[in-house]
Design a protein around this motif. Structure first.
Motif, short mmCIF file in Angstrom:
data_model
loop_
_atom_site.label_atom_id
_atom_site.label_comp_id
_atom_site.label_asym_id
_atom_site.label_seq_id
_atom_site.Cartn_x
_atom_site.Cartn_y
_atom_site.Cartn_z
N ASN A 98 -1.72 31.42 19.91
CA ASN A 98 -0.72 32.29 20.53
C ASN A 98 -0.94 32.42 22.04
OD1 ASN A 98 -3.06 33.86 19.46
ND2 ASN A 98 -2.07 35.57 20.50
N HIS A 99 -2.16 32.22 22.51
CA HIS A 99 -2.41 32.33 23.95
C HIS A 99 -1.89 31.11 24.71
CE1 HIS A 99 -4.80 36.09 24.36
NE2 HIS A 99 -4.91 35.90 23.05
N GLU A 100 -1.89 29.94 24.09
CA GLU A 100 -1.25 28.78 24.72
C GLU A 100 0.26 28.98 24.76
OE1 GLU A 100 -4.94 28.34 24.19
OE2 GLU A 100 -3.96 27.96 22.26
N LEU A 101 0.81 29.54 23.70
CA LEU A 101 2.24 29.86 23.69
C LEU A 101 2.58 30.81 24.83
CD1 LEU A 101 5.02 29.68 22.24
CD2 LEU A 101 4.28 31.66 20.89
N ALA A 178 -3.67 31.24 13.24
CA ALA A 178 -3.72 32.63 12.81
C ALA A 178 -3.78 32.80 11.29
CB ALA A 178 -2.51 33.39 13.35
N GLY A 179 -2.99 32.04 10.57
CA GLY A 179 -2.92 32.19 9.12
C GLY A 179 -1.56 31.78 8.60
N VAL A 180 -1.27 32.18 7.38
CA VAL A 180 0.01 31.83 6.74
C VAL A 180 0.57 33.06 6.06
CG1 VAL A 180 -0.69 29.43 6.37
CG2 VAL A 180 -1.10 31.11 4.56
N HIS A 187 4.45 24.10 3.49
CA HIS A 187 5.35 23.25 4.26
C HIS A 187 6.55 24.02 4.80
CE1 HIS A 187 7.41 23.10 0.33
NE2 HIS A 187 8.50 22.80 1.02
N ARG A 188 6.71 25.29 4.39
CA ARG A 188 7.84 26.11 4.85
C ARG A 188 7.40 27.22 5.81
NH1 ARG A 188 11.18 28.48 0.16
NH2 ARG A 188 12.49 29.04 1.95
N GLN A 189 6.14 27.24 6.19
CA GLN A 189 5.65 28.27 7.11
C GLN A 189 6.29 28.08 8.49
OE1 GLN A 189 3.34 30.81 6.44
NE2 GLN A 189 3.28 30.19 4.29
N ILE A 190 6.57 29.20 9.17
CA ILE A 190 7.18 29.13 10.49
C ILE A 190 6.12 29.33 11.57
CG2 ILE A 190 9.41 29.93 9.63
CD1 ILE A 190 8.77 32.68 10.85
N GLU A 191 6.42 28.82 12.77
CA GLU A 191 5.44 28.85 13.86
C GLU A 191 5.01 30.26 14.20
OE1 GLU A 191 5.69 27.94 18.51
OE2 GLU A 191 5.67 26.10 17.30
N GLU A 192 5.91 31.22 14.19
CA GLU A 192 5.55 32.59 14.55
C GLU A 192 4.41 33.10 13.69
OE1 GLU A 192 7.49 37.08 14.98
OE2 GLU A 192 8.76 35.37 14.43
N ASP A 193 4.47 32.84 12.38
CA ASP A 193 3.40 33.30 11.50
C ASP A 193 2.13 32.48 11.71
OD1 ASP A 193 4.80 35.37 10.28
OD2 ASP A 193 5.64 34.06 8.74
N LEU A 194 2.27 31.18 11.85
CA LEU A 194 1.10 30.32 12.03
C LEU A 194 0.28 30.70 13.26
CD1 LEU A 194 2.69 26.84 11.19
CD2 LEU A 194 1.29 28.26 9.68
N LEU A 195 0.97 31.25 14.28
CA LEU A 195 0.30 31.60 15.54
C LEU A 195 -0.05 33.08 15.68
CD1 LEU A 195 1.21 28.72 16.24
CD2 LEU A 195 1.89 29.56 18.48
N TRP A 196 0.61 33.96 14.90
CA TRP A 196 0.48 35.38 15.17
C TRP A 196 0.07 36.25 13.97
CZ3 TRP A 196 0.73 37.52 19.93
CH2 TRP A 196 1.35 36.77 20.95
N ILE A 197 0.29 35.81 12.75
CA ILE A 197 0.14 36.70 11.60
C ILE A 197 -1.27 37.27 11.50
CG2 ILE A 197 -0.55 34.96 9.87
CD1 ILE A 197 1.46 36.40 7.95
#
Length: 267
Positions: A98-101, A178-180, A187-197
Motif C-alpha cells: 500500500n505504501h508503493e501505491l 496485506a491479505g485476502v 482468483h477473484r480477490q481485488i487489489e484494494e483488499d490485497l494491499l490494505w485488508i
C-alpha cells in the motif's frame, strides 16, 4: 524439540486439512516489509545468499511482499539496491504494498501528499533530497514537491513501481502484501483488499484455499496461524527484517540481528 510441539507446529502450517508445501527442487525466501531500511536489506540479502550456498537447490525464488518505501530514512537506497542488484541464481518476484501505491498516487495528485506525508511519505521524499514539505502543508508546496519528485525519480525506480505484482502463487502457498478477503476465491480477490485488508483477514479462521504468507501488519515476532503467516516484524522500528524460507514442507526463518536460521514458531 518434543514430538508434541513438533506436531503442533506442523499442524499450524496446514490449511483446510491440506499441507502447504512446495514442489521438489524449489526453495522460496519471502521477505517482509522493508520500509526504508536499506541497512537491514543489505544484511538480510547477505544471509540469504549464504543460506542458499550452504544448501544446494535447483530453483531459488526470492519474493518481496511490498512496502519497500516510507517510514525508514533510506527508501531511495532500497530501490537503488532492488533495481540494480541480483543474487546469482535467484528468480525475483516483487509484490506491491500500500505504501508503493501511495507514492504513485502522490506522483499523479499532489493533494494526496497531505495524507501520505504523515504515514511515511516525508521520510521517502527526504531520501530523494526533496524538502519542500518539511515545515509546511501549503498546497503550493505539495505541488512543488510533486514536480520535484517527478523530476528526480530515476526511471528504473519508476518502472519498478509501475510493474509490481499484487500476488504470487507457488505450490500450496499464496503470497500477498496485506491479505485476502475471507469467502472470496483467490482468483477473484481485488487489489484494494490485497494491499490494505486487516481485521477481516487477520481474525478469520477459515481456509483460504492456499496457505497465505503476508506482511502489512507489523508484530515484534512472526505470527503463525493455521491458515496464514505474517512476516512483517516492523523492521523500521525493531531492526528485525524477516525472510521466511520454504522448501518442501519445511519452514524456517532467516532474520537480521540473529545468527543462522531458526524454525518458525506459532505465537
Amino acid at each position: 524439540m518434543t514430538g508434541g510441539l513438533l506436531g503442533r507446529l506442523k499442524a499450524a502450517f496446514r490449511g483446510g486439512g491440506e499441507a502447504a508445501s512446495l514442489p521438489d527442487g524449489m526453495r522460496i525466501y519471502a521477505v517482509g516489509d522493508i520500509h526504508g531500511r536499506d541497512d537491514l536489506l543489505r544484511e538480510l540479502l547477505a544471509k540469504i545468499e549464504a543460506d542458499a550456498k550452504a544448501r544446494s537447490f535447483d530453483h531459488n525464488i526470492l519474493i518481496f511482499l511490498g512496502d519497500y518505501v516510507d517510514r525508514g530514512l533510506q527508501s531511495k537506497a532500497v530501490l537503488d539496491r532492488l533495481t540494480s542488484e541480483r543474487l546469482p541464481g535467484f528468480e525475483y518476484v516483487f509484490l506491491k504494498g500500500n505504501h508503493e501505491l501511495a507514492l504513485m498516487q502522490f506522483l499523479d495528485d499532489a493533494s494526496f501528499g497531505k495524507s501520505w506525508k504523515y504515514y511515511g511519505g516525508l521520510e521517502t521524499l527526504h531520501s530523494y533530497g526533496i524538502t519542500e514539505l518539511t515545515l509546511t502543508d501549503d498546497p503550493a508546496a505539495f505541488e512543488r514537491a510533486r514536480e520535484h519528485f517527478n523530476d528526480v525519480l530515476p526511471e528504473a525506480h519508476r518502472h519498478f513501481l509501475q510493474t509490481l505484482e499484487t500476488k504470487a502463487e507457488f505450490g500450496g502457498y499464496f503470497f500477498v502484501h496485506a491479505g485476502v478477503r475471507p469467502g472470496i476465491a483467490l482468483h477473484r480477490q481485488i487489489e484494494e483488499d490485497l494491499l490494505w485488508i486487516r481485521e477481516e483477514f487477520l481474525s478469520s479462521n477459515s481456509s483460504f484455499g492456499r496457505y497465505v504468507v503476508h506482511g502489512h501488519t507489523p508484530n515484534e515476532e512472526v505470527v503463525v496461524r493455521p491458515n496464514r503467516m505474517g512476516i512483517d516484524t516492523g523492521a523500521y522500528m525493531t531492526g528485525i527484517l524477516t525472510a521466511l524460507v520454504l522448501e518442501g514442507e519445511e519452514r524456517r526463518l532467516v532474520q537480521t540481528g540473529t545468527r543462522g536460521s531458526a524454525p518458525a514458531k506459532a505465537v
